[in-house]
Every structure is written in C-alpha cells, then in structure tokens.
Design an enzyme around this catalytic site. Sequence first.
Site, PDB file in Angstrom:
ATOM      1  N   VAL A   1       0.836  -1.197   0.000  1.00 47.22           N
ATOM      2  CA  VAL A   1       0.000   0.000   0.000  1.00 47.22           C
ATOM      3  C   VAL A   1       0.876   1.255   0.000  1.00 47.22           C
ATOM      4  O   VAL A   1       0.622   2.212  -0.754  1.00 47.22           O
ATOM      5  CB  VAL A   1      -0.962   0.000   1.207  1.00 47.22           C
ATOM      6  CG1 VAL A   1      -1.631   1.368   1.350  1.00 47.22           C
ATOM      7  CG2 VAL A   1      -2.016  -1.088   1.050  1.00 47.22           C
TER       8      VAL A   1
ATOM      9  N   ALA B   1       2.361   1.691  -3.468  1.00 44.70           N
ATOM     10  CA  ALA B   1       1.388   2.175  -4.444  1.00 44.70           C
ATOM     11  C   ALA B   1       0.949   3.609  -4.167  1.00 44.70           C
ATOM     12  O   ALA B   1       0.696   4.384  -5.096  1.00 44.70           O
ATOM     13  CB  ALA B   1       0.166   1.261  -4.459  1.00 44.70           C
ATOM     14  N   GLU B   2       0.860   3.959  -2.900  1.00 43.16           N
ATOM     15  CA  GLU B   2       0.339   5.274  -2.525  1.00 43.16           C
ATOM     16  C   GLU B   2       1.375   6.398  -2.655  1.00 43.16           C
ATOM     17  O   GLU B   2       1.055   7.482  -3.126  1.00 43.16           O
ATOM     18  CB  GLU B   2      -0.185   5.240  -1.088  1.00 43.16           C
ATOM     19  CG  GLU B   2      -1.420   4.382  -0.875  1.00 43.16           C
ATOM     20  CD  GLU B   2      -2.684   5.049  -1.405  1.00 43.16           C
ATOM     21  OE1 GLU B   2      -2.608   6.199  -1.890  1.00 43.16           O
ATOM     22  OE2 GLU B   2      -3.742   4.411  -1.352  1.00 43.16           O
ATOM     23  N   SER B   3       2.594   6.135  -2.187  1.00 45.35           N
ATOM     24  CA  SER B   3       3.565   7.235  -2.101  1.00 45.35           C
ATOM     25  C   SER B   3       4.977   6.882  -2.534  1.00 45.35           C
ATOM     26  O   SER B   3       5.854   7.747  -2.492  1.00 45.35           O
ATOM     27  CB  SER B   3       3.625   7.732  -0.653  1.00 45.35           C
ATOM     28  OG  SER B   3       4.189   6.718   0.189  1.00 45.35           O
TER      29      SER B   3
ATOM     30  N   TYR C   1      -5.837   0.418  -9.170  1.00 44.04           N
ATOM     31  CA  TYR C   1      -5.217   0.384  -7.843  1.00 44.04           C
ATOM     32  C   TYR C   1      -5.244  -1.026  -7.248  1.00 44.04           C
ATOM     33  O   TYR C   1      -4.272  -1.469  -6.636  1.00 44.04           O
ATOM     34  CB  TYR C   1      -5.955   1.353  -6.916  1.00 44.04           C
ATOM     35  CG  TYR C   1      -5.413   1.436  -5.515  1.00 44.04           C
ATOM     36  CD1 TYR C   1      -4.307   2.221  -5.223  1.00 44.04           C
ATOM     37  CD2 TYR C   1      -6.018   0.743  -4.467  1.00 44.04           C
ATOM     38  CE1 TYR C   1      -3.804   2.311  -3.928  1.00 44.04           C
ATOM     39  CE2 TYR C   1      -5.527   0.829  -3.173  1.00 44.04           C
ATOM     40  CZ  TYR C   1      -4.426   1.612  -2.914  1.00 44.04           C
ATOM     41  OH  TYR C   1      -3.931   1.697  -1.627  1.00 44.04           O
TER      42      TYR C   1
END
Length: 228
Positions: free
Chosen positions: A115, A118-120, A215
């Site tokens: 996560v 993928a997010e940052s 996502y």
Amino acid sequence: MQIDSISWKQMTDVPQVNTNSTGSAAGFVDVLSSLIQEEASSQPVERSITQLAPGVTFKDGLLWQQLGAVQESNSYYPVEGALNDTGATKPTTFEELITSAGERYGVPVSLIKAVIDAESSFDPNAVSSAGAKGLMQLMDGTARGLGVSNPFDPAQNIEGGTKYLSSLIQRFGGELAMVLAAYNAGPTRVAGLGASSDEELMSMVHMLPEETQAYIGKVMNAQSKYSL
C-alpha cells in the site's frame, strides 16, 4: 472446436441409441452434427467460472480485462491466506515501524508495504492532488478519525494507515480486492455495490472509478513483490 456445457448437456440428454442399428446410429450422428453446427454458428456465450488461485475465482478474463496486464500475468490475483500471511518480507525503509504496526493490528507486513509503495513510493512528504498526505496517503478527515495529528510523521502515518486497513479487513470479511477498493474509493462506495466477495466485486468492477480498478491490481502485484 470446443462444445460448451449447454451443448454437452443437450448431447448427454439424447436418448441412448442401439449402436447395432444402422438407422439409430445415423440418427445419433445427425443429432451430433446438428449440435456442432449450432455451436459453430452461435454467438459467444459466457463461459464458466475459472479457478485462478487457491480459494479465489473470477469470471473468465474479467479481472485481466478490467485491470490490465502486469509484468507477471497472474501475480496480482488474490491468493488464499493473503491477509493472514506472516512470512518474511523484503526489507524497506521504515521497516521497524511497518513491522510493529502490522503485528499490532494483525495486518500482513507485505500488504502494508504494498500500500505504501502504491500510494507514495515510500515518500513521507507525498501529497496527492486530492489532498491525501504522507506514506499511506491519508485524507485529513480520515487522519483525524484515526488519531493522526501529523500525517507527514512516518510513525503516525503508518500507525493510522495500518489501523485503517485493519478496520477495512474486518468490515469486508478479509476479501482483499474489496479491502483495497475501499481504501482507494472509500468503504461507503464499495459497500453500496452490494458485493459480498471479491468474485462479486470483480463482476461489477466497471462501476468503480478507473483509478480504483487499476489500484487493486497495482497493490496486489506490489504485495507479491515484497513477499519472500
């Protein structure tokens, strides 16, 4: 040529014939030929559900078509026990914070890392166009609800993001695709679809934003990357 399950059922329902009778045998051949010709001229029909990974099934090709190809074709499909994985993972930045949060809230370390990736991309100062902040991209309202006063603080962000993942896992019964869709698009939106499993969610994934569709696959693929 393949004969689908409907045609096969029709074939097996044909009364048994006496193969010693020339007339009966010819009749059976005529029936078989008719079914094959019907199959060849008919429009494509929906195929049966295919087993893609232990414990998880999706309609033929649906997830692939909606989420697109990745480097390893099946690496992003949910696998049995994906949310109970306690195995070793490849070390990353913030390793101790991630491991500690995973143990505290019962979330696989590989999933937390996926996560964050993928997010940052592990940037604690990341800010999205929508205003999500930090490693796990928490919105201000969500952060406050999780007790995060400074979303740019890696310890607080990972703590809050992992706690949020844990709550989603409980809410959606450990269905990984549903959890990830809820993390990206919001739990209310996902719950509103009425799906009760990943398989059901994938049958209506086109109703989710394209970003959310991508996502789901992105995080699943990243999780396999961090798992040893």
